[in-house]
Design a protein around this motif. Sequence first.
Motif, PDB file in Angstrom:
ATOM      1  N   ALA A   1       0.863  -1.223   0.057  1.00  0.00           N
ATOM      2  CA  ALA A   1      -0.045  -0.007  -0.069  1.00  0.00           C
ATOM      3  C   ALA A   1       0.989   1.217   0.109  1.00  0.00           C
ATOM      4  O   ALA A   1       1.669   1.437   1.198  1.00  0.00           O
ATOM      5  CB  ALA A   1      -0.826   0.053   1.227  1.00  0.00           C
ATOM      6  N   ILE A   2       0.889   2.031  -1.089  1.00  0.00           N
ATOM      7  CA  ILE A   2       1.662   3.363  -1.195  1.00  0.00           C
ATOM      8  C   ILE A   2       0.495   4.446  -0.648  1.00  0.00           C
ATOM      9  O   ILE A   2      -0.368   4.554  -1.161  1.00  0.00           O
ATOM     10  CB  ILE A   2       1.962   3.562  -2.666  1.00  0.00           C
ATOM     11  N   VAL A   3       0.793   4.982   0.482  1.00  0.00           N
ATOM     12  CA  VAL A   3       0.009   5.922   1.162  1.00  0.00           C
ATOM     13  C   VAL A   3       0.640   7.174   1.158  1.00  0.00           C
ATOM     14  O   VAL A   3       1.589   7.502   1.870  1.00  0.00           O
ATOM     15  CB  VAL A   3      -0.158   5.428   2.616  1.00  0.00           C
ATOM     16  N   ILE A   4      -0.092   8.035   0.444  1.00  0.00           N
ATOM     17  CA  ILE A   4       0.414   9.600   0.580  1.00  0.00           C
ATOM     18  C   ILE A   4      -0.581  10.700   1.364  1.00  0.00           C
ATOM     19  O   ILE A   4      -1.715  10.532   1.208  1.00  0.00           O
ATOM     20  CB  ILE A   4       0.438   9.894  -1.086  1.00  0.00           C
ATOM     21  N   LEU A   5       0.193  10.929   2.270  1.00  0.00           N
ATOM     22  CA  LEU A   5      -0.528  11.938   3.271  1.00  0.00           C
ATOM     23  C   LEU A   5      -0.483  13.151   2.476  1.00  0.00           C
ATOM     24  O   LEU A   5       0.650  13.705   2.186  1.00  0.00           O
ATOM     25  CB  LEU A   5       0.037  11.977   4.434  1.00  0.00           C
TER      26      LEU A   5
ATOM     27  N   ASP B   1       3.779  -5.451  -9.250  1.00  0.00           N
ATOM     28  CA  ASP B   1       2.423  -6.239  -9.842  1.00  0.00           C
ATOM     29  C   ASP B   1       1.360  -6.476  -8.699  1.00  0.00           C
ATOM     30  O   ASP B   1       0.286  -7.006  -9.001  1.00  0.00           O
ATOM     31  CB  ASP B   1       3.015  -7.583 -10.328  1.00  0.00           C
ATOM     32  N   ASN B   2       1.621  -5.756  -7.434  1.00  0.00           N
ATOM     33  CA  ASN B   2       0.560  -6.132  -6.483  1.00  0.00           C
ATOM     34  C   ASN B   2       0.591  -4.928  -5.478  1.00  0.00           C
ATOM     35  O   ASN B   2       0.763  -4.959  -4.425  1.00  0.00           O
ATOM     36  CB  ASN B   2       0.783  -7.334  -5.403  1.00  0.00           C
ATOM     37  N   PHE B   3       0.102  -3.588  -6.072  1.00  0.00           N
ATOM     38  CA  PHE B   3       0.121  -2.450  -5.092  1.00  0.00           C
ATOM     39  C   PHE B   3      -1.041  -1.725  -5.436  1.00  0.00           C
ATOM     40  O   PHE B   3      -1.941  -1.934  -6.447  1.00  0.00           O
ATOM     41  CB  PHE B   3       1.425  -1.682  -5.495  1.00  0.00           C
ATOM     42  N   PHE B   4      -1.567  -1.193  -4.469  1.00  0.00           N
ATOM     43  CA  PHE B   4      -2.549   0.049  -4.691  1.00  0.00           C
ATOM     44  C   PHE B   4      -2.154   1.371  -3.702  1.00  0.00           C
ATOM     45  O   PHE B   4      -1.253   1.382  -3.122  1.00  0.00           O
ATOM     46  CB  PHE B   4      -3.915  -0.364  -4.157  1.00  0.00           C
ATOM     47  N   ILE B   5      -2.752   2.547  -4.062  1.00  0.00           N
ATOM     48  CA  ILE B   5      -2.546   3.690  -3.646  1.00  0.00           C
ATOM     49  C   ILE B   5      -3.500   4.313  -3.032  1.00  0.00           C
ATOM     50  O   ILE B   5      -4.790   4.154  -3.236  1.00  0.00           O
ATOM     51  CB  ILE B   5      -2.321   4.878  -5.025  1.00  0.00           C
ATOM     52  N   VAL B   6      -3.334   4.788  -1.771  1.00  0.00           N
ATOM     53  CA  VAL B   6      -4.261   5.635  -0.883  1.00  0.00           C
ATOM     54  C   VAL B   6      -3.515   6.907  -0.873  1.00  0.00           C
ATOM     55  O   VAL B   6      -2.624   7.250  -0.525  1.00  0.00           O
ATOM     56  CB  VAL B   6      -4.153   4.899   0.298  1.00  0.00           C
ATOM     57  N   VAL B   7      -4.527   8.009  -0.956  1.00  0.00           N
ATOM     58  CA  VAL B   7      -4.423   9.332  -0.499  1.00  0.00           C
ATOM     59  C   VAL B   7      -5.055   9.671   0.685  1.00  0.00           C
ATOM     60  O   VAL B   7      -6.183   9.476   0.715  1.00  0.00           O
ATOM     61  CB  VAL B   7      -4.797  10.294  -1.768  1.00  0.00           C
ATOM     62  N   ALA B   8      -4.190   9.944   1.755  1.00  0.00           N
ATOM     63  CA  ALA B   8      -4.774   9.994   3.164  1.00  0.00           C
ATOM     64  C   ALA B   8      -4.803  11.665   3.368  1.00  0.00           C
ATOM     65  O   ALA B   8      -3.866  12.360   3.215  1.00  0.00           O
ATOM     66  CB  ALA B   8      -3.752   9.337   3.900  1.00  0.00           C
TER      67      ALA B   8
ATOM     68  N   VAL C   1      -6.054   0.493   6.585  1.00  0.00           N
ATOM     69  CA  VAL C   1      -5.553  -0.271   5.406  1.00  0.00           C
ATOM     70  C   VAL C   1      -4.841  -1.560   5.619  1.00  0.00           C
ATOM     71  O   VAL C   1      -4.331  -1.634   6.609  1.00  0.00           O
ATOM     72  CB  VAL C   1      -4.356   0.763   4.939  1.00  0.00           C
ATOM     73  N   GLU C   2      -5.218  -2.569   4.707  1.00  0.00           N
ATOM     74  CA  GLU C   2      -4.841  -4.162   4.843  1.00  0.00           C
ATOM     75  C   GLU C   2      -3.862  -4.063   3.654  1.00  0.00           C
ATOM     76  O   GLU C   2      -3.993  -4.037   2.576  1.00  0.00           O
ATOM     77  CB  GLU C   2      -5.702  -4.719   5.055  1.00  0.00           C
ATOM     78  N   ALA C   3      -2.535  -4.516   4.309  1.00  0.00           N
ATOM     79  CA  ALA C   3      -1.384  -4.937   3.180  1.00  0.00           C
ATOM     80  C   ALA C   3      -0.241  -5.510   3.923  1.00  0.00           C
ATOM     81  O   ALA C   3      -0.093  -5.215   4.847  1.00  0.00           O
ATOM     82  CB  ALA C   3      -0.777  -3.709   2.298  1.00  0.00           C
ATOM     83  N   ASP C   4       0.582  -6.136   3.175  1.00  0.00           N
ATOM     84  CA  ASP C   4       1.885  -6.769   3.688  1.00  0.00           C
ATOM     85  C   ASP C   4       2.922  -5.551   4.074  1.00  0.00           C
ATOM     86  O   ASP C   4       3.508  -5.755   4.999  1.00  0.00           O
ATOM     87  CB  ASP C   4       2.361  -7.673   2.725  1.00  0.00           C
ATOM     88  N   TYR C   5       2.766  -4.502   3.044  1.00  0.00           N
ATOM     89  CA  TYR C   5       3.968  -3.474   3.327  1.00  0.00           C
ATOM     90  C   TYR C   5       3.121  -2.142   3.209  1.00  0.00           C
ATOM     91  O   TYR C   5       2.251  -2.016   2.400  1.00  0.00           O
ATOM     92  CB  TYR C   5       5.073  -3.565   2.322  1.00  0.00           C
ATOM     93  N   PHE C   6       3.476  -1.287   4.094  1.00  0.00           N
ATOM     94  CA  PHE C   6       3.252   0.114   4.017  1.00  0.00           C
ATOM     95  C   PHE C   6       4.456   0.969   3.299  1.00  0.00           C
ATOM     96  O   PHE C   6       5.391   0.730   3.708  1.00  0.00           O
ATOM     97  CB  PHE C   6       2.710   0.872   5.147  1.00  0.00           C
ATOM     98  N   VAL C   7       4.026   1.905   2.241  1.00  0.00           N
ATOM     99  CA  VAL C   7       4.928   2.915   1.981  1.00  0.00           C
ATOM    100  C   VAL C   7       4.508   4.218   2.379  1.00  0.00           C
ATOM    101  O   VAL C   7       3.352   4.625   1.683  1.00  0.00           O
ATOM    102  CB  VAL C   7       5.374   2.536   0.225  1.00  0.00           C
ATOM    103  N   LEU C   8       5.080   4.890   3.111  1.00  0.00           N
ATOM    104  CA  LEU C   8       4.730   6.213   3.616  1.00  0.00           C
ATOM    105  C   LEU C   8       5.343   7.082   2.420  1.00  0.00           C
ATOM    106  O   LEU C   8       6.540   7.242   2.781  1.00  0.00           O
ATOM    107  CB  LEU C   8       5.061   6.608   4.798  1.00  0.00           C
TER     108      LEU C   8
ATOM    109  N   ALA D   1       4.058  -4.181   7.621  1.00  0.00           N
ATOM    110  CA  ALA D   1       2.817  -3.723   8.220  1.00  0.00           C
ATOM    111  C   ALA D   1       2.614  -4.439   9.596  1.00  0.00           C
ATOM    112  O   ALA D   1       2.359  -3.733  10.638  1.00  0.00           O
ATOM    113  CB  ALA D   1       1.681  -4.035   7.445  1.00  0.00           C
ATOM    114  N   ASN D   2       3.068  -5.554   9.853  1.00  0.00           N
ATOM    115  CA  ASN D   2       3.228  -6.366  11.010  1.00  0.00           C
ATOM    116  C   ASN D   2       3.916  -5.751  12.197  1.00  0.00           C
ATOM    117  O   ASN D   2       3.668  -5.718  13.227  1.00  0.00           O
ATOM    118  CB  ASN D   2       3.291  -7.905  11.072  1.00  0.00           C
ATOM    119  N   PHE D   3       5.197  -4.974  11.603  1.00  0.00           N
ATOM    120  CA  PHE D   3       6.050  -4.381  12.518  1.00  0.00           C
ATOM    121  C   PHE D   3       5.618  -3.021  13.011  1.00  0.00           C
ATOM    122  O   PHE D   3       5.784  -2.361  13.876  1.00  0.00           O
ATOM    123  CB  PHE D   3       7.626  -4.473  11.928  1.00  0.00           C
TER     124      PHE D   3
END
Length: 344
Positions: free
Chosen positions: A6-10, A31-38, A79-86, A178-180
Amino acid sequence: MNPSVAIVILNWNGRRFLEQFLPSVVQTDYDNFFIVVADNASTDDSVTFVKQQYPQIRVVVNDRNYGFAEGYNEVLQQVEADYFVLLNSDVEVPPHWVTPVINLMESDAKIAAAQPKIKLYANKNSFEHAGAAGGFIDNFGYTFCRGRLFDTLEEDKGQYDSNIEVFWASGAAFFIKANFWREVGGLDGDLFAHMEEIDLCWRLKNIGYKIVCCTASEVYHVGGGTLNVGSPFKSYLNFRNNLIIMQKNLPFWEALYRVFVRLWIDLAAWFQFAFKGQWKFVFAISKAHCHFFMRFFKTAAKRKKNQLYFKQHTGFYGGSIVWNYFAKKKKIFSLLKNLNSNAI
């Protein structure tokens, strides 16, 4: 299938940056990402713009401006994903920027967080202030980077192309499992903004996890999109938060000693600003110290049992970066000795 990202842009009133930089993020080739604008309760037309121009992007709107730290905390609960990208809104990314970082992090279960190279958008041959090629910390809590000491930015000539374990990863493009993130409770909302990612990395390192820089990936950061370098409020946050994270994360006697020394170094900066007649910055330092002491017991309540001395962590510099930079004129990272770092 690769881990989900999850690529999350604040965003806060950043329509111009979204318009300029979202196209590059959308073209990410992982190949397995989505974008969230927060959105932190913007008063411009940021939300309307994203919904109209990018219907594939998820938009989450906070009920008020929580700042960088708590803003991300609020949104990532949803947000549910294995990785968060801030990812900062003022960052341009090339298509192949996610895959190398995820591959490196997947190679070691102890790697909790990472960053790519952070380079300057206005001059893509230069490292950028907020992260460069990985973050370090000195004896008295001053932070610096491979490729950036204070305001000196190095040209990227491949001199820092090795993947290494560092002390902190930049919040401009911050990868975390995300788990960490959930294990340590995310960012400290009381910090509001600035140095919150350093505090998070420090807490992760105190419980045995690794922070790395993946130099096979690079992104291009404008910098100062919300608060520019000359902002007294930015200075206030940096002076205050640096003291707070030292109190939180060092063993008691180490914290007592190093915070005491750091207050005197800050006082020297106070006199320097006063001598130059820069009274807004004099007030910013005074305010930072007052608020540090006002929050002293609240910060003390956040301390954990597992504080560790700097020297037990990679990314530690066993000297004073202030002394080396200003007195000994060591302006580039490669001139520093007593660095504790490991290749990955």
